[in-house]
Design an enzyme around this catalytic site. Sequence first.
Site, PDB file in Angstrom:
ATOM      1  N   GLY A 154       0.783  -1.235   0.000  1.00  8.98           N
ATOM      2  CA  GLY A 154       0.000   0.000   0.000  1.00  8.98           C
ATOM      3  C   GLY A 154       0.810   1.279   0.000  1.00  8.98           C
ATOM      4  CB  SER A 155       4.326   2.233  -0.628  1.00 10.98           C
ATOM      5  OG  SER A 155       4.564   1.799  -1.933  1.00 10.98           O
ATOM      6  CG  ASN A 156       2.107   3.292  -5.705  1.00 12.18           C
ATOM      7  OD1 ASN A 156       2.486   4.341  -6.234  1.00 12.18           O
ATOM      8  ND2 ASN A 156       2.741   2.146  -5.858  1.00 12.18           N
ATOM      9  CG  ASN A 192      -3.468  -1.161 -12.819  1.00 12.14           C
ATOM     10  OD1 ASN A 192      -3.408  -1.353 -11.597  1.00 12.14           O
ATOM     11  ND2 ASN A 192      -2.762  -1.884 -13.676  1.00 12.14           N
ATOM     12  CG  HIS A 225       1.954  -2.742 -15.217  1.00 13.11           C
ATOM     13  ND1 HIS A 225       1.391  -3.922 -14.789  1.00 13.11           N
ATOM     14  CD2 HIS A 225       3.049  -3.075 -15.932  1.00 13.11           C
ATOM     15  CE1 HIS A 225       2.115  -4.931 -15.244  1.00 13.11           C
ATOM     16  NE2 HIS A 225       3.125  -4.442 -15.940  1.00 13.11           N
TER      17      HIS A 225
HETATM   18  C1  GRF Z   1       3.437  -1.234  -7.547  1.00 13.84           C
HETATM   19  O1  GRF Z   1       4.721  -1.466  -8.010  1.00 13.84           O
HETATM   20  C2  GRF Z   1       2.469  -1.137  -8.680  1.00 13.84           C
HETATM   21  O2  GRF Z   1       3.063  -0.713  -9.878  1.00 13.84           O
HETATM   22  C3  GRF Z   1       1.989  -2.537  -8.859  1.00 13.84           C
HETATM   23  O3  GRF Z   1       1.948  -3.065  -7.566  1.00 13.84           O
HETATM   24  C4  GRF Z   1       2.898  -2.401  -6.757  1.00 13.84           C
HETATM   25  C5  GRF Z   1       2.183  -1.973  -5.515  1.00 13.84           C
HETATM   26  O4  GRF Z   1       3.082  -1.492  -4.571  1.00 13.84           O
HETATM   27  N1  GRF Z   1       0.714  -2.587  -9.530  1.00 13.84           N
HETATM   28  P1  GRF Z   1       2.538  -0.805  -3.246  1.00 13.84           P
HETATM   29  O5  GRF Z   1       1.621  -1.806  -2.579  1.00 13.84           O
HETATM   30  O6  GRF Z   1       1.822   0.417  -3.639  1.00 13.84           O
HETATM   31  O7  GRF Z   1       3.761  -0.532  -2.430  1.00 13.84           O
END
Ligand code: GRF
Length: 347
Positions: A12-14, A103, A105
């Site tokens: 969940g860092s994003n 999304n 990626h």
């Molecule tokens: C990210 O690298 C994103 O591109 C992919 O999954 C990963 C999720 O990372 N779809 P996080 O959970 O947001 O750290």
Amino acid sequence: MTNIAVFASGTGSNAVNLVKSFNSGNRIHVALCLTDREDIPVIEKMRELGVETIYFPRSVWKENPQAILDVLKSHDIKVIALAGFLSFIKEEIINEYEGRILNIHPSLLPAYGGKGMHGGNVHKAVIEAGETKSGATVHLVTNDLDAGPIVVQREVEVLPDDSPESLEAKVHEVEYLIFPEAVMKTVAAFNKQTPSESNTPTPPDIPKSVDDAWAETLGIPNNVPPIPNTAQTHFSSQPNNMSPTPAGPTSYSATASSMGQRSMALQSEQMPPTYLVWSIIMTILCCTIPGIVAIIFSAKVSSKYYEGDLDGSRRASRNAEIWIIVSFVLGVLSNTLYLPLALAGLF
Ligand code: GRF
């Protein structure tokens, strides 16, 4: 205020980065987080950030998309961001939110996308293939996996000694920049299509910027939000409505604060100068019509900037500058010609 939801399946860092990027501002709000797994770190992180988080078992994602849609509707969600979400999104949800599901990626799509290409698999495949470039892509979600239109993409260099882990860390860095950018673009596009929303009046507690005030005085249509300092407020690393830093794992606190800084890097691209005051001076003192054109471009600088269109903002700034010069030159020329004629008593 436009409500968005994040869907996440893991770290969940994003997702955290999106909350830190938006939730202290007054334009976009991460109002909901949906997950397809229990006991994943993102659930605790979102709750600590004050974001309502709901877990739906995979069976619901597969068989009951209406339950998901009901929750989205009840939270007035306008845009969805898939931040490391591993379940398929059913057609019913894609159709309802057409052009509004993003999304992220971890590759330069269309390369290294599709079935099985997620997380570490992508970085491993990139390194094994000897690529010198990789990157991250934010795209719109369609019924074809990883194949929707690209909204933002950014490259990173792959060095000979990179491991899948080091490459992943580099890709994450750019993800923290491009995901908020893509969300802003998508929200701006959506609000343009629904004028009732985009015309929502600026809340009274927000002070008017100089440009807004001038534009209003001059009667130029302008629904531009206030100008920086709000860059800081909008992308603050310490949102007001966040709960205090958790007593949880130290590594989480460190990550969160560094991500806040990265979010601010997005806004560290300064808004180009509007030249509004010069445009007005030129309108009054020199040649009026080019001066007015310069004012119109001046007003566009900030509106484009806040739509996330930095190139458009730069173009408007350059155009304002050019029209100021045109106004000045024409003003000087016409006055220079007029004066001798006036002195000669012809006029
Ligand atoms: C990210 O690298 C994103 O591109 C992919 O999954 C990963 C999720 O990372 N779809 P996080 O959970 O947001 O750290």
